[in-house]
Design a protein around this motif. Sequence first.
Motif, mmCIF file in Angstrom:
data_model
loop_
_atom_site.group_PDB
_atom_site.id
_atom_site.type_symbol
_atom_site.label_atom_id
_atom_site.label_comp_id
_atom_site.label_asym_id
_atom_site.label_seq_id
_atom_site.Cartn_x
_atom_site.Cartn_y
_atom_site.Cartn_z
ATOM 1 N N MET A 1 0.841 -1.191 0.000
ATOM 2 C CA MET A 1 0.000 0.000 0.000
ATOM 3 C C MET A 1 0.875 1.240 0.000
ATOM 4 N N SER A 2 0.681 2.133 -0.984
ATOM 5 C CA SER A 2 1.535 3.303 -1.104
ATOM 6 C C SER A 2 1.134 4.368 -0.100
ATOM 7 N N SER A 3 2.106 5.192 0.281
ATOM 8 C CA SER A 3 1.847 6.269 1.215
ATOM 9 C C SER A 3 1.160 7.423 0.493
ATOM 10 N N PRO A 4 0.355 8.213 1.199
ATOM 11 C CA PRO A 4 -0.271 9.360 0.553
ATOM 12 C C PRO A 4 0.786 10.376 0.169
ATOM 13 N N PRO A 5 0.535 11.173 -0.893
ATOM 14 C CA PRO A 5 1.504 12.216 -1.236
ATOM 15 C C PRO A 5 1.579 13.237 -0.120
ATOM 16 N N TRP A 6 2.727 13.870 0.017
ATOM 17 C CA TRP A 6 2.874 14.849 1.082
ATOM 18 C C TRP A 6 2.878 16.252 0.518
ATOM 19 N N ASP A 7 2.417 17.183 1.337
ATOM 20 C CA ASP A 7 2.408 18.597 0.972
ATOM 21 C C ASP A 7 3.634 19.321 1.503
ATOM 22 N N TYR A 8 4.149 18.819 2.633
ATOM 23 C CA TYR A 8 5.326 19.421 3.250
ATOM 24 C C TYR A 8 6.193 18.306 3.817
ATOM 25 N N ILE A 9 7.475 18.604 3.930
ATOM 26 C CA ILE A 9 8.383 17.686 4.613
ATOM 27 C C ILE A 9 9.136 18.490 5.660
ATOM 28 N N ALA A 10 9.168 17.969 6.897
ATOM 29 C CA ALA A 10 9.791 18.682 8.009
ATOM 30 C C ALA A 10 10.847 17.809 8.656
ATOM 31 N N LYS A 11 11.959 18.429 9.010
ATOM 32 C CA LYS A 11 13.049 17.718 9.673
ATOM 33 C C LYS A 11 12.888 17.817 11.180
ATOM 34 N N GLY A 107 19.047 23.164 10.507
ATOM 35 C CA GLY A 107 17.999 22.864 9.536
ATOM 36 C C GLY A 107 16.849 22.052 10.095
ATOM 37 N N ALA A 108 16.787 21.882 11.419
ATOM 38 C CA ALA A 108 15.665 21.155 12.019
ATOM 39 C C ALA A 108 14.560 22.142 12.370
ATOM 40 N N SER A 109 13.314 21.777 12.058
ATOM 41 C CA SER A 109 12.183 22.639 12.404
ATOM 42 C C SER A 109 11.498 22.170 13.677
ATOM 43 N N GLY A 110 11.820 20.952 14.133
ATOM 44 C CA GLY A 110 11.207 20.425 15.347
ATOM 45 C C GLY A 110 12.161 19.503 16.071
ATOM 46 N N ALA A 111 11.941 19.342 17.382
ATOM 47 C CA ALA A 111 12.803 18.468 18.182
ATOM 48 C C ALA A 111 12.003 17.829 19.297
ATOM 49 N N LEU A 112 12.284 16.563 19.543
ATOM 50 C CA LEU A 112 11.763 15.859 20.712
ATOM 51 C C LEU A 112 12.915 15.705 21.685
ATOM 52 N N LEU A 113 12.807 16.365 22.829
ATOM 53 C CA LEU A 113 13.829 16.320 23.864
ATOM 54 C C LEU A 113 13.426 15.232 24.849
ATOM 55 N N LEU A 220 9.898 28.038 2.257
ATOM 56 C CA LEU A 220 9.765 26.658 1.793
ATOM 57 C C LEU A 220 10.712 26.319 0.652
ATOM 58 N N ASN A 221 11.412 27.315 0.136
ATOM 59 C CA ASN A 221 12.389 27.068 -0.924
ATOM 60 C C ASN A 221 13.815 27.000 -0.394
ATOM 61 N N ASP A 222 13.960 27.152 0.926
ATOM 62 C CA ASP A 222 15.282 27.125 1.547
ATOM 63 C C ASP A 222 15.342 25.942 2.503
ATOM 64 N N ARG A 223 16.142 24.936 2.197
ATOM 65 C CA ARG A 223 16.192 23.736 3.017
ATOM 66 C C ARG A 223 16.687 24.019 4.427
ATOM 67 N N ARG A 224 17.391 25.141 4.614
ATOM 68 C CA ARG A 224 17.887 25.481 5.941
ATOM 69 C C ARG A 224 16.763 25.837 6.909
ATOM 70 N N SER A 225 15.571 26.109 6.382
ATOM 71 C CA SER A 225 14.441 26.438 7.249
ATOM 72 C C SER A 225 13.892 25.212 7.959
ATOM 73 N N GLY A 226 14.229 24.009 7.470
ATOM 74 C CA GLY A 226 13.754 22.780 8.085
ATOM 75 C C GLY A 226 12.423 22.297 7.550
ATOM 76 N N VAL A 227 11.812 23.050 6.639
ATOM 77 C CA VAL A 227 10.531 22.663 6.047
ATOM 78 C C VAL A 227 10.602 22.876 4.537
ATOM 79 N N LYS A 228 10.090 21.922 3.788
ATOM 80 C CA LYS A 228 10.044 22.041 2.335
ATOM 81 C C LYS A 228 8.632 21.765 1.844
ATOM 82 N N GLY A 229 8.272 22.409 0.748
ATOM 83 C CA GLY A 229 7.045 22.085 0.040
ATOM 84 C C GLY A 229 7.388 21.166 -1.117
ATOM 85 N N PRO A 230 6.378 20.546 -1.757
ATOM 86 C CA PRO A 230 6.659 19.653 -2.886
ATOM 87 C C PRO A 230 7.216 20.419 -4.062
#
Length: 253
Positions: A1-11, A107-113, A220-230
């Motif tokens: 089963m394929s994964s749904p397409p994503w709108d954003y990718i976050a590190k 380049g991380a937009s989120g963290a679990l401490l 969303l066009n700068d990978r250093r922000s930690g978030v990308k659009g498709p």
Amino acid sequence: MSSPPWDYIAKLVCIGDSGCGKSSLTIRLCEGRFSPQHDVTIGVEFGSRIVPVGPPHSKHSSKSSAADGGLPEPPRASPPQKHMKLSLWDTAGQETYKSVTRSYFRGASGALLVFDITRKSTFAHVTDWLNDLRAIADPDIVVILVGNKLDQAQPASEDDNDNAPNKREVTTQEATDWARRNGVLQYVETSAKSGENVEEAFMRVAERIFENINAGKYDLNDRRSGVKGPGPGGAKNVRLSADAGRGMTGGCC
């Protein structure tokens, strides 16, 4: 089963002392299983999971205007459900690898401490981990405090040995107070073994990142922000780091 397409990718990065269960949390989220025996992480391991974010796609029932004799309102079109691909970087907690793991904070937009609620010493070190993170990562990084190994802190069920000890060394209140004092989004207690609250922890970070996207906080066009659009033409496999991940890459999603 394929994964749904994503709108954003976050590190996202998982940080904290060695032995707190960071790898087990990532495996539980990505693969839905618990690994009781896991080799110590050397450097960084990688996993991913696509999750829904934002308001769900739901049907709106027509509302009648019987009070003024009008016709029912036409149904309103719901926006399509958005999906975010969480790019999870599970970092080593040993002091030996700190110089390596710190480089992945960029380049991380989120963290679990993460700390172990059955080991007070791991909670004592979360301030150092947070200071390291904020010295390197973006000032707006979304951080959540996670107290893992909840299964070892709760009394045994009636079916188990009633005399099983409660190993908790860190109270919920003191961890919650620490999170509030240090500007951390929330405190969540999890069990990688049972799966309790694992998805909730990751989803709280994802939802806040989505709120920040809507507020225009990321380029969303700068990978250093930690978030990308498709990219053009739909979802693409976009890396948020020049280095390829290892470890859990093949087992997730």
